[in-house]
Design a protein around this motif. Structure first.
Motif, short mmCIF file in Angstrom:
data_model
loop_
_atom_site.label_atom_id
_atom_site.label_comp_id
_atom_site.label_asym_id
_atom_site.label_seq_id
_atom_site.Cartn_x
_atom_site.Cartn_y
_atom_site.Cartn_z
N PRO A 109 0.82 -1.23 0.00
CA PRO A 109 0.00 0.00 0.00
C PRO A 109 0.84 1.27 0.00
O PRO A 109 0.42 2.30 -0.54
CB PRO A 109 -0.83 -0.13 1.29
N ILE A 110 2.03 1.20 0.59
CA ILE A 110 2.91 2.37 0.58
C ILE A 110 3.36 2.69 -0.84
O ILE A 110 3.33 3.85 -1.29
CB ILE A 110 4.13 2.15 1.49
N LEU A 111 3.78 1.66 -1.58
CA LEU A 111 4.21 1.86 -2.96
C LEU A 111 3.05 2.35 -3.83
O LEU A 111 3.23 3.24 -4.67
CB LEU A 111 4.77 0.55 -3.53
N ALA A 112 1.87 1.78 -3.64
CA ALA A 112 0.71 2.22 -4.41
C ALA A 112 0.37 3.67 -4.10
O ALA A 112 0.01 4.45 -5.00
CB ALA A 112 -0.49 1.32 -4.11
N GLY A 113 0.50 4.05 -2.84
CA GLY A 113 0.24 5.45 -2.46
C GLY A 113 1.26 6.40 -3.06
O GLY A 113 0.92 7.48 -3.55
N LEU A 114 2.53 5.98 -3.04
CA LEU A 114 3.58 6.83 -3.63
C LEU A 114 3.37 7.00 -5.12
O LEU A 114 3.60 8.08 -5.67
CB LEU A 114 4.96 6.22 -3.36
N TYR A 115 2.90 5.93 -5.77
CA TYR A 115 2.74 6.02 -7.22
C TYR A 115 1.58 6.93 -7.61
O TYR A 115 1.54 7.44 -8.73
CB TYR A 115 2.52 4.64 -7.83
N SER A 116 0.64 7.14 -6.69
CA SER A 116 -0.49 8.01 -6.99
C SER A 116 -0.12 9.48 -6.97
O SER A 116 -0.89 10.33 -7.43
CB SER A 116 -1.63 7.75 -6.00
N ILE A 117 1.08 9.81 -6.45
CA ILE A 117 1.52 11.20 -6.42
C ILE A 117 1.82 11.66 -7.85
O ILE A 117 2.54 10.98 -8.58
CB ILE A 117 2.78 11.35 -5.55
N PRO A 118 1.32 12.81 -8.30
CA PRO A 118 1.67 13.31 -9.64
C PRO A 118 3.17 13.53 -9.74
O PRO A 118 3.77 14.27 -8.96
CB PRO A 118 0.90 14.64 -9.73
N LYS A 119 3.80 12.88 -10.71
CA LYS A 119 5.26 12.90 -10.80
C LYS A 119 5.81 14.29 -11.14
O LYS A 119 6.95 14.61 -10.79
CB LYS A 119 5.74 11.89 -11.85
N VAL A 131 12.71 6.52 -14.32
CA VAL A 131 12.74 5.50 -13.27
C VAL A 131 11.57 5.67 -12.30
O VAL A 131 10.91 4.69 -11.94
CB VAL A 131 14.08 5.53 -12.51
N ILE A 132 11.28 6.89 -11.90
CA ILE A 132 10.20 7.08 -10.92
C ILE A 132 8.83 6.75 -11.54
O ILE A 132 7.87 6.48 -10.81
CB ILE A 132 10.18 8.50 -10.32
N HIS A 133 8.74 6.78 -12.86
CA HIS A 133 7.50 6.37 -13.50
C HIS A 133 7.40 4.85 -13.65
O HIS A 133 6.30 4.29 -13.56
CB HIS A 133 7.38 7.01 -14.89
N GLY A 134 8.51 4.19 -13.91
CA GLY A 134 8.47 2.77 -14.27
C GLY A 134 8.74 1.78 -13.16
O GLY A 134 8.27 0.64 -13.22
N VAL A 135 9.50 2.17 -12.13
CA VAL A 135 9.98 1.17 -11.17
C VAL A 135 8.85 0.64 -10.28
O VAL A 135 8.81 -0.56 -9.97
CB VAL A 135 11.13 1.75 -10.32
N ILE A 136 7.94 1.49 -9.85
CA ILE A 136 6.89 1.04 -8.91
C ILE A 136 5.92 0.06 -9.57
O ILE A 136 5.58 -0.97 -8.97
CB ILE A 136 6.16 2.25 -8.29
N PRO A 137 5.43 0.32 -10.80
CA PRO A 137 4.55 -0.70 -11.41
C PRO A 137 5.24 -2.05 -11.58
O PRO A 137 4.60 -3.09 -11.35
CB PRO A 137 4.20 -0.07 -12.78
#
Length: 232
Positions: A77-87, A110-116
């Motif tokens: 859930p932490i990673l999913a929450g971080l990914y929801s932040i507008p890059k 990297v910040i766009h691709g690594v979390i998915p």
């Protein structure tokens, strides 16, 4: 798609979007110029670096978190929450840390691709039959050996799916980085075309990116289906 594009051009006019024929003609002219390939090479270099980092970091982190069940349940859930932040909101921080140039573009990718990729891998590992994990523990395999011989082959189809999604998002991140933090690359050409109101250049570059992205996605989708078929 071409019909819709032509209809949109007829509705909005040349000032908003070039016609398909004009875009293809302008793209052929761009492909014949050395300056365009210099920009394309800059984008490809940044994208290749960002994709490799995203893939290695995302797959490695996903495998480790998936193997450690409690850590994975906390991290997901932490990673999913971080990914929801507008890059784009992270642009000032990225610029301060990496400066203008290649580093900022790679970081944006990297910040766009690594979390998915991490989330796809983590979910795949969580879905593995627990018997396989217990067997590895009974055989007293190390964590590295468990990942190499059991986890990686079992989650390979999902990893390929994650890479397919990560490919598109990493490319998007690199292009956004070029729009904000570079004076070279295809993203810069798009912004430059917008600022100069060069509609044909903007449309032609976007057209080329769409063709490349669709072709690459098709290849990765074929690999995805092939691996899933083999697993089945």
């Amino acid at each position: 798609m071409l019909g819709l594009w032509q209809g949109l051009h007829a509705y909005a006019g040349e000032a908003a979007i070039a016609s398909p024929l004009a875009a293809f003609r302008h793209l052929s002219g761009l492909l014949a110029s050395a300056g365009f390939w210099s920009h394309a090479g800059a984008t490809l270099t940044a994208f290749a670096g960002a994709l490799v980092i995203s893939a290695l970091l995302g797959i490695g982190l996903g495998l480790v978190l998936g193997l450690r069940r409690f850590a994975g349940e906390v991290a997901e859930p932490i990673l999913a929450g971080l990914y929801s932040i507008p890059k784009v909101t992270l642009y000032p921080v990225i610029l301060l840390v990496f400066g203008l140039g290649l580093g900022a573009k790679v970081a944006f990718g990297v910040i766009h691709g690594v979390i998915p990729i991490t989330l796809f891998t983590l979910t795949a590992v969580k879905g593995i039959n627990p018997v396989l994990i217990r067997t590895a523990r009974a055989m007293r395999l190390s964590q590295a050996a468990t990942i190499r011989t059991i986890l990686a082959p079992a989650v390979l189809p999902e990893i390929v799916t994650g890479l397919r999604v990560g490919f598109s998002l990493t490319l998007l991140g690199v292009l956004v980085g070029e729009m904000f933090a570079s004076q070279k690359g295809l993203g810069f050409l798009i912004v430059n075309g917008i600022s100069l109101h060069n509609v044909k250049q903007t449309t032609a570059v976007i057209l080329m990116l769409v063709i490349v992205a669709v072709a690459a996605n098709g290849v990765l989708l074929w690999l995805d289906r092939r691996f899933i078929h083999r697993a089945a």
